[in-house]
Design a protein around this motif. Structure first.
Motif, PDB file in Angstrom:
ATOM      1  N   LEU A 120       0.946  -1.054   0.014  1.00 43.86           N
ATOM      2  CA  LEU A 120      -0.045   0.227   0.022  1.00 43.86           C
ATOM      3  C   LEU A 120       1.020   1.219   0.044  1.00 43.86           C
ATOM      4  CD1 LEU A 120      -2.701   1.126   0.299  1.00 43.86           C
ATOM      5  CD2 LEU A 120      -2.546   1.247   2.692  1.00 43.86           C
ATOM      6  N   VAL A 121       0.766   2.094  -0.765  1.00 43.62           N
ATOM      7  CA  VAL A 121       1.224   3.584  -1.035  1.00 43.62           C
ATOM      8  C   VAL A 121       0.320   4.556  -0.847  1.00 43.62           C
ATOM      9  CG1 VAL A 121       2.979   2.637  -2.539  1.00 43.62           C
ATOM     10  CG2 VAL A 121       0.733   3.408  -3.345  1.00 43.62           C
ATOM     11  N   LYS A 122       1.011   5.588  -0.550  1.00 41.58           N
ATOM     12  CA  LYS A 122       0.027   6.824  -0.065  1.00 41.58           C
ATOM     13  C   LYS A 122      -0.934   7.413  -1.329  1.00 41.58           C
ATOM     14  CE  LYS A 122       3.175   8.716   3.345  1.00 41.58           C
ATOM     15  NZ  LYS A 122       3.959  10.022   3.803  1.00 41.58           N
ATOM     16  N   ASP A 123      -0.407   7.169  -2.437  1.00 39.63           N
ATOM     17  CA  ASP A 123      -1.404   7.552  -3.517  1.00 39.63           C
ATOM     18  C   ASP A 123      -2.348   6.649  -3.682  1.00 39.63           C
ATOM     19  OD1 ASP A 123       0.730   9.489  -4.335  1.00 39.63           O
ATOM     20  OD2 ASP A 123       1.645   7.993  -5.763  1.00 39.63           O
ATOM     21  N   LYS A 124      -2.766   5.552  -2.910  1.00 39.00           N
ATOM     22  CA  LYS A 124      -3.744   4.575  -2.860  1.00 39.00           C
ATOM     23  C   LYS A 124      -4.705   5.034  -1.608  1.00 39.00           C
ATOM     24  CE  LYS A 124      -2.029   0.932  -5.759  1.00 39.00           C
ATOM     25  NZ  LYS A 124      -1.644  -0.666  -5.714  1.00 39.00           N
ATOM     26  N   VAL A 125      -4.344   6.059  -1.079  1.00 37.75           N
ATOM     27  CA  VAL A 125      -5.146   6.458   0.039  1.00 37.75           C
ATOM     28  C   VAL A 125      -5.940   8.000  -0.637  1.00 37.75           C
ATOM     29  CG1 VAL A 125      -5.404   7.294   2.505  1.00 37.75           C
ATOM     30  CG2 VAL A 125      -3.752   5.825   1.828  1.00 37.75           C
ATOM     31  N   LEU A 126      -7.294   7.665  -0.628  1.00 37.01           N
ATOM     32  CA  LEU A 126      -8.000   8.859  -1.445  1.00 37.01           C
ATOM     33  C   LEU A 126      -9.159   9.495  -0.378  1.00 37.01           C
ATOM     34  CD1 LEU A 126      -9.086   6.432  -4.468  1.00 37.01           C
ATOM     35  CD2 LEU A 126      -6.976   7.750  -4.251  1.00 37.01           C
ATOM     36  N   PHE A 127      -9.236  10.810  -0.950  1.00 35.76           N
ATOM     37  CA  PHE A 127     -10.125  11.705  -0.075  1.00 35.76           C
ATOM     38  C   PHE A 127     -10.934  12.384  -0.897  1.00 35.76           C
ATOM     39  CE2 PHE A 127      -5.814  11.319   2.298  1.00 35.76           C
ATOM     40  CZ  PHE A 127      -6.433  10.832   3.663  1.00 35.76           C
ATOM     41  N   CYS A 128     -12.171  12.640  -0.396  1.00 38.33           N
ATOM     42  CA  CYS A 128     -13.162  13.319  -1.143  1.00 38.33           C
ATOM     43  C   CYS A 128     -13.969  14.329   0.045  1.00 38.33           C
ATOM     44  CB  CYS A 128     -14.294  12.520  -1.712  1.00 38.33           C
ATOM     45  SG  CYS A 128     -14.885  11.339  -0.373  1.00 38.33           S
ATOM     46  N   SER A 129     -14.977  14.970  -0.509  1.00 42.29           N
ATOM     47  CA  SER A 129     -15.564  16.222   0.533  1.00 42.29           C
ATOM     48  C   SER A 129     -16.911  15.514   0.747  1.00 42.29           C
ATOM     49  CB  SER A 129     -15.432  17.228  -0.309  1.00 42.29           C
ATOM     50  OG  SER A 129     -16.183  17.608  -1.169  1.00 42.29           O
ATOM     51  N   THR A 130     -17.760  14.426   0.028  1.00 47.02           N
ATOM     52  CA  THR A 130     -18.868  13.947   0.398  1.00 47.02           C
ATOM     53  C   THR A 130     -18.826  12.590   0.118  1.00 47.02           C
ATOM     54  OG1 THR A 130     -19.447  13.965  -2.124  1.00 47.02           O
ATOM     55  CG2 THR A 130     -19.788  15.835  -1.013  1.00 47.02           C
ATOM     56  N   GLU A 131     -19.982  11.930   0.716  1.00 47.76           N
ATOM     57  CA  GLU A 131     -20.155  10.623   0.777  1.00 47.76           C
ATOM     58  C   GLU A 131     -20.349  10.070  -0.665  1.00 47.76           C
ATOM     59  OE1 GLU A 131     -20.434   8.393   4.079  1.00 47.76           O
ATOM     60  OE2 GLU A 131     -18.974   9.882   3.416  1.00 47.76           O
ATOM     61  N   ASN A 132     -20.897  10.940  -1.625  1.00 40.54           N
ATOM     62  CA  ASN A 132     -21.234  10.530  -3.140  1.00 40.54           C
ATOM     63  C   ASN A 132     -20.015  10.457  -3.668  1.00 40.54           C
ATOM     64  OD1 ASN A 132     -24.102  10.330  -2.851  1.00 40.54           O
ATOM     65  ND2 ASN A 132     -24.460  12.470  -3.510  1.00 40.54           N
ATOM     66  N   GLY A 133     -19.104  11.300  -3.252  1.00 40.01           N
ATOM     67  CA  GLY A 133     -17.687  11.120  -3.732  1.00 40.01           C
ATOM     68  C   GLY A 133     -17.012   9.844  -3.669  1.00 40.01           C
ATOM     69  N   ARG A 134     -17.107   9.259  -2.268  1.00 37.62           N
ATOM     70  CA  ARG A 134     -16.530   8.097  -2.157  1.00 37.62           C
ATOM     71  C   ARG A 134     -17.288   6.959  -2.828  1.00 37.62           C
ATOM     72  NH1 ARG A 134     -17.566   7.831   2.669  1.00 37.62           N
ATOM     73  NH2 ARG A 134     -18.902   6.010   3.268  1.00 37.62           N
ATOM     74  N   SER A 135     -18.648   7.182  -3.130  1.00 41.19           N
ATOM     75  CA  SER A 135     -19.092   5.805  -3.948  1.00 41.19           C
ATOM     76  C   SER A 135     -18.877   6.134  -5.246  1.00 41.19           C
ATOM     77  CB  SER A 135     -20.790   6.261  -3.868  1.00 41.19           C
ATOM     78  OG  SER A 135     -21.302   6.119  -2.618  1.00 41.19           O
ATOM     79  N   SER A 136     -18.581   7.364  -5.966  1.00 43.35           N
ATOM     80  CA  SER A 136     -17.949   7.425  -7.229  1.00 43.35           C
ATOM     81  C   SER A 136     -16.625   6.755  -7.442  1.00 43.35           C
ATOM     82  CB  SER A 136     -17.942   8.948  -7.423  1.00 43.35           C
ATOM     83  OG  SER A 136     -17.260   9.163  -8.897  1.00 43.35           O
ATOM     84  N   PHE A 137     -15.754   7.166  -6.438  1.00 41.96           N
ATOM     85  CA  PHE A 137     -14.296   6.414  -6.448  1.00 41.96           C
ATOM     86  C   PHE A 137     -14.615   4.831  -6.382  1.00 41.96           C
ATOM     87  CE2 PHE A 137     -12.244   9.821  -3.680  1.00 41.96           C
ATOM     88  CZ  PHE A 137     -11.726  10.542  -4.984  1.00 41.96           C
ATOM     89  N   VAL A 138     -15.384   4.451  -5.544  1.00 41.66           N
ATOM     90  CA  VAL A 138     -15.727   2.915  -5.747  1.00 41.66           C
ATOM     91  C   VAL A 138     -15.880   2.530  -7.037  1.00 41.66           C
ATOM     92  CG1 VAL A 138     -16.875   0.870  -4.757  1.00 41.66           C
ATOM     93  CG2 VAL A 138     -16.165   2.787  -3.242  1.00 41.66           C
ATOM     94  N   ARG A 139     -16.906   2.906  -7.857  1.00 41.07           N
ATOM     95  CA  ARG A 139     -17.552   2.502  -8.958  1.00 41.07           C
ATOM     96  C   ARG A 139     -16.380   2.638  -9.962  1.00 41.07           C
ATOM     97  NH1 ARG A 139     -23.617   4.807 -10.276  1.00 41.07           N
ATOM     98  NH2 ARG A 139     -23.033   3.244 -12.035  1.00 41.07           N
ATOM     99  N   GLN A 140     -15.808   3.768  -9.965  1.00 45.32           N
ATOM    100  CA  GLN A 140     -14.877   4.091 -10.943  1.00 45.32           C
ATOM    101  C   GLN A 140     -13.542   2.946 -10.771  1.00 45.32           C
ATOM    102  OE1 GLN A 140     -13.134   7.917 -10.932  1.00 45.32           O
ATOM    103  NE2 GLN A 140     -15.121   8.697 -10.925  1.00 45.32           N
ATOM    104  N   LEU A 141     -13.225   2.446  -9.676  1.00 38.60           N
ATOM    105  CA  LEU A 141     -12.090   1.685  -9.392  1.00 38.60           C
ATOM    106  C   LEU A 141     -12.719   0.014  -9.523  1.00 38.60           C
ATOM    107  CD1 LEU A 141     -10.682   2.852  -6.288  1.00 38.60           C
ATOM    108  CD2 LEU A 141      -9.556   2.766  -8.395  1.00 38.60           C
ATOM    109  N   GLU A 142     -13.843  -0.186  -9.804  1.00 34.44           N
ATOM    110  CA  GLU A 142     -14.432  -1.551  -9.740  1.00 34.44           C
ATOM    111  C   GLU A 142     -13.796  -2.726  -9.172  1.00 34.44           C
ATOM    112  OE1 GLU A 142     -14.353  -1.826 -14.114  1.00 34.44           O
ATOM    113  OE2 GLU A 142     -16.028  -0.553 -14.383  1.00 34.44           O
ATOM    114  N   PRO A 143     -13.843  -2.550  -7.672  1.00 39.07           N
ATOM    115  CA  PRO A 143     -13.249  -3.790  -7.069  1.00 39.07           C
ATOM    116  C   PRO A 143     -14.160  -4.863  -7.129  1.00 39.07           C
ATOM    117  CG  PRO A 143     -14.321  -2.095  -5.621  1.00 39.07           C
ATOM    118  CD  PRO A 143     -14.627  -1.602  -6.963  1.00 39.07           C
ATOM    119  N   ASP A 144     -13.470  -5.910  -6.566  1.00 39.63           N
ATOM    120  CA  ASP A 144     -14.179  -7.109  -6.282  1.00 39.63           C
ATOM    121  C   ASP A 144     -14.887  -7.205  -4.831  1.00 39.63           C
ATOM    122  OD1 ASP A 144     -12.874  -8.836  -8.451  1.00 39.63           O
ATOM    123  OD2 ASP A 144     -11.190  -8.605  -7.560  1.00 39.63           O
ATOM    124  N   TRP A 145     -14.255  -6.340  -3.912  1.00 35.51           N
ATOM    125  CA  TRP A 145     -15.012  -6.249  -2.793  1.00 35.51           C
ATOM    126  C   TRP A 145     -14.773  -4.704  -2.175  1.00 35.51           C
ATOM    127  CZ3 TRP A 145     -16.721  -9.343   1.380  1.00 35.51           C
ATOM    128  CH2 TRP A 145     -16.896 -10.699   0.938  1.00 35.51           C
TER     129      TRP A 145
END
Length: 273
Positions: free
Chosen positions: A201-226
């Motif tokens: 894990l590197v610092k570039d993989k720690v993401l910050f946003c200003s809204t809860e919808n922003g976090r949901s958007s991060f997840v959908r863009q990354l398309e994780p298995d979990w």
């Protein structure tokens, strides 16, 4: 010479031993691609134990043969009867002791092998290769962005699990923050806990946003298995887009979808606590 009953008992014991060994090897072969160095070493050690146990199982027969020879000699020498009988008793005791040691050796080496934490993590995540995870309420003790303006504390109980995930998964951590100072505080806490030292894990993989919808958007863009989160609304919104989700909640919750699991903490989900 051993009697027929003794020979049959020995053969049955030996056959039973190899049947158990065969079942164990079959199970290991079925999981061949997930074996680690410890598992391979266990199989090698087990093979050595089989040879050792086989020798122990043979010893009672040898003891019986020696005992019968001594008994034959004593019958031809009545004067030495008392001495010969005294020698026979320790032989029986040794035979019983050998049987006990052999059985103990079999029981010890056929005890179920306890899986490592890494094996449990891989199994629980269904070999998933990309994981996204919220920080608040999961990795950090704090549960609100307002608390991060004062402090950020990594949960020591989840640190070991987190490091195991980074060994074989592409892990992204994310959180909603209210200011830049909160970001710096979170990154410093993760660094001091040793999260970045494993190389997974590197610092570039720690993401910050200003809204809860922003976090949901991060997840959908990354398309994780979990995806792992403590917000039930985010879990509900992402249920139809993400293959698996883990809802971390201190309270017992109903399962909202077939692909959504829940646990009081990350450590308890993986059985490390």
């Amino acid at each position: 010479m051993a009697t027929g009953g003794e020979g049959d008992t020995f053969k049955q014991d030996l056959l039973h031993l190899f049947k158990r060994f065969g079942a164990f090897v079959t199970f290991k072969i079925s999981n061949l691609f997930s074996l680690d160095a410890r598992s391979i070493g266990a199989v090698a050690g087990l093979a050595v134990a089989i040879v050792f146990t086989w020798r122990l199982l043979r010893s009672p027969s040898g003891s019986h043969r020696r005992q019968q020879k001594r008994q034959g000699a004593s019958s031809s020498n009545p004067g030495g009867s008392a001495h010969s009988n005294a020698a026979v008793i320790p032989s029986d005791a040794c035979s019983t002791s050998d049987d006990s040691r052999a059985q103990n050796a079999v029981d010890e080496f056929f005890q179920p092998v306890k899986p490592t934490l890494g094996q449990i993590v891989r199994q629980k995540l269904s070999e998933g290769r990309k994981v996204t995870c919220r920080l608040l309420g999961v990795i950090l003790e704090e549960s609100t962005p307002e608390e991060l303006q004062k402090q950020a504390t990594v949960r020591s109980a989840v640190l070991e699990v987190l490091l195991e995930i980074t060994k074989f998964c592409d892990l992204y951590l994310m959180e909603r923050v209210l200011d830049d100072e909160s970001e710096k505080r979170v990154l410093l806490a993760l660094e001091e806990a040793g999260v970045f030292t494993s190389g997974g894990l590197v610092k570039d993989k720690v993401l910050f946003c200003s809204t809860e919808n922003g976090r949901s958007s991060f997840v959908r863009q990354l398309e994780p298995d979990w995806h792992i989160d403590s917000n039930p609304e985010v879990i509900s919104q992402l249920a139809r887009f993400i293959k698996y989700q883990l809802h971390i909640s201190p309270y017992r919750t109903e399962r909202t979808a077939a692909n959504v699991f829940s646990a009081p903490s990350l450590g308890q989900f993986f059985g490390s606590i």
